[in-house]
Design a protein around this motif. Structure first.
Motif, PDB file in Angstrom:
ATOM      1  N   GLY A  18      24.621-122.093 -90.676  1.00 58.08           N
ATOM      2  CA  GLY A  18      25.060-123.179 -89.869  1.00 58.08           C
ATOM      3  C   GLY A  18      25.419-124.346 -90.850  1.00 58.08           C
ATOM      4  O   GLY A  18      25.064-124.145 -91.926  1.00 58.08           O
ATOM      5  N   SER A  19      25.866-125.440 -90.405  1.00 59.34           N
ATOM      6  CA  SER A  19      26.033-126.644 -91.112  1.00 59.34           C
ATOM      7  C   SER A  19      25.417-127.954 -90.123  1.00 59.34           C
ATOM      8  O   SER A  19      25.904-127.978 -89.002  1.00 59.34           O
ATOM      9  N   GLY A  20      25.074-129.008 -90.745  1.00 56.29           N
ATOM     10  CA  GLY A  20      24.900-130.469 -90.126  1.00 56.29           C
ATOM     11  C   GLY A  20      23.511-130.602 -90.473  1.00 56.29           C
ATOM     12  O   GLY A  20      22.927-130.139 -91.648  1.00 56.29           O
ATOM     13  N   ARG A  48      22.210-127.223 -89.454  1.00 55.85           N
ATOM     14  CA  ARG A  48      22.010-126.112 -90.384  1.00 55.85           C
ATOM     15  C   ARG A  48      20.520-125.563 -90.434  1.00 55.85           C
ATOM     16  O   ARG A  48      19.454-126.544 -90.238  1.00 55.85           O
ATOM     17  N   VAL A  49      20.399-124.221 -89.805  1.00 52.33           N
ATOM     18  CA  VAL A  49      19.163-123.662 -89.441  1.00 52.33           C
ATOM     19  C   VAL A  49      18.535-122.862 -90.561  1.00 52.33           C
ATOM     20  O   VAL A  49      19.232-121.921 -90.938  1.00 52.33           O
ATOM     21  N   ASP A  87      15.634-135.461 -94.598  1.00 57.88           N
ATOM     22  CA  ASP A  87      15.862-135.681 -93.270  1.00 57.88           C
ATOM     23  C   ASP A  87      15.841-134.635 -92.289  1.00 57.88           C
ATOM     24  O   ASP A  87      16.551-134.315 -91.496  1.00 57.88           O
ATOM     25  N   VAL A  88      14.548-133.851 -92.591  1.00 58.48           N
ATOM     26  CA  VAL A  88      14.629-132.515 -91.866  1.00 58.48           C
ATOM     27  C   VAL A  88      13.807-132.541 -90.511  1.00 58.48           C
ATOM     28  O   VAL A  88      13.097-133.317 -90.471  1.00 58.48           O
ATOM     29  N   CYS A  89      14.257-131.688 -89.646  1.00 54.23           N
ATOM     30  CA  CYS A  89      13.667-131.416 -88.724  1.00 54.23           C
ATOM     31  C   CYS A  89      12.509-130.134 -88.493  1.00 54.23           C
ATOM     32  O   CYS A  89      13.177-129.191 -89.069  1.00 54.23           O
TER      33      CYS A  89
END
Length: 269
Positions: A18-20, A48-49, A87-89
């Motif tokens: 993914g992306s984002g 993005r996962v 800026d990661v979750c």
């Protein structure tokens, strides 16, 4: 699929789709990235996962070294650096949450956008001032009995633990399939990090988690019964509770659609 060579030469397996905005899913004790298979496709539609197998788990390298929460957190840090993620979750299930707390203890929240905790307590063992230990009551004697059983008759203690992770006991073939995945983690590695996690007390780290944090807890959890999520919400600076009424310890698997929608909404916000 890809591998990252860690500073000690160990290959760390991860998948990137993914992306984002970046989301890193961190699995639980003796589990691996395959347990997110009901979630990655939905979450990667807008994000993005990244999933990974912690050292000694799944398809990552097997070693007797480094099976502590602190080292697992350093491995995650190296992965973020390797992928140049900001800026990661960080999303942690069970032990994965303990890894997040160890990450924050060592590296702070500078690279994080947010975090999500899935059904985990910051302390496993009983204490006079603690009402949310593992299984609602977990003593040093319980720990020793579990470790002895694990070492000499692993299926006899792990399969009941797997069954206890669900609100409704799964069919035997499901428990066997989950056990087969957990068996990819060598017993020495599994016990080393279990002891490290069992004796850890991560409550002092909670105020340091200064980013928005989603608490995703199963209302029918047998692993951590009670309103642990409510207690955590009072300790964390920016916490939101998402309680899953039909789930036990694994809402991402027991209620995947609701889980994906809830986490997706949190990520968009």
């Amino acid at each position: 699929m890809a591998y990252l060579e860690l500073p000690d030469g160990l290959p760390l397996y991860y998948e990137d789709s993914g992306s984002g905005p970046a989301v890193v899913l961190i699995h639980g004790w003796t589990m691996n990235s395959t347990f997110w298979q009901q979630n990655v496709a939905a979450l990667s539609a807008q994000n993005r996962v990244i999933t990974l197998d912690l050292r000694g788990h799944g398809l990552s390298g097997k070693t007797d070294d480094g099976h502590t929460l602190a080292q697992y957190a350093r491995d995650v840090h190296h992965l973020l650096q390797h992928l140049e993620l900001r800026d990661v979750c960080l999303v942690g299930w069970s032990m994965g949450t303990a890894v997040i707390l160890s990450y924050v203890r060592q590296f702070g929240c500078g690279s994080l956008r947010s975090a999500a905790f899935i059904d985990q307590s910051p302390r496993f063992l009983d204490a006079d001032d603690w009402q949310f230990p593992l299984f609602g009551e977990y003593t040093a004697v319980d720990l020793a009995v579990f470790a002895q059983g694990f070492q000499h008759a692993r299926p006899s203690v792990v399969k009941p633990f797997i069954a206890a992770c669900f609100a409704e006991t799964p069919p035997a073939e499901v428990i066997d399939a989950v056990y087969a995945e957990t068996a990819k983690t060598p017993s020495s590695a599994a016990l080393a990090v279990w002891y490290d996690m069992a004796y850890a007390d991560l409550r002092p780290v909670l105020p340091e988690v200064t980013v928005p944090t989603l608490l995703m807890y199963g209302a029918r959890s047998k692993v951590f019964p009670g309103e642990l999520d409510r207690w955590l919400a009072e300790q964390l600076p920016q916490a939101k509770v998402a309680r899953f009424g039909g789930s036990g310890h694994a809402p991402f698997s027991e209620e995947p659609d609701s889980f994906n929608e809830t986490l997706g909404s949190f990520l968009r916000s």
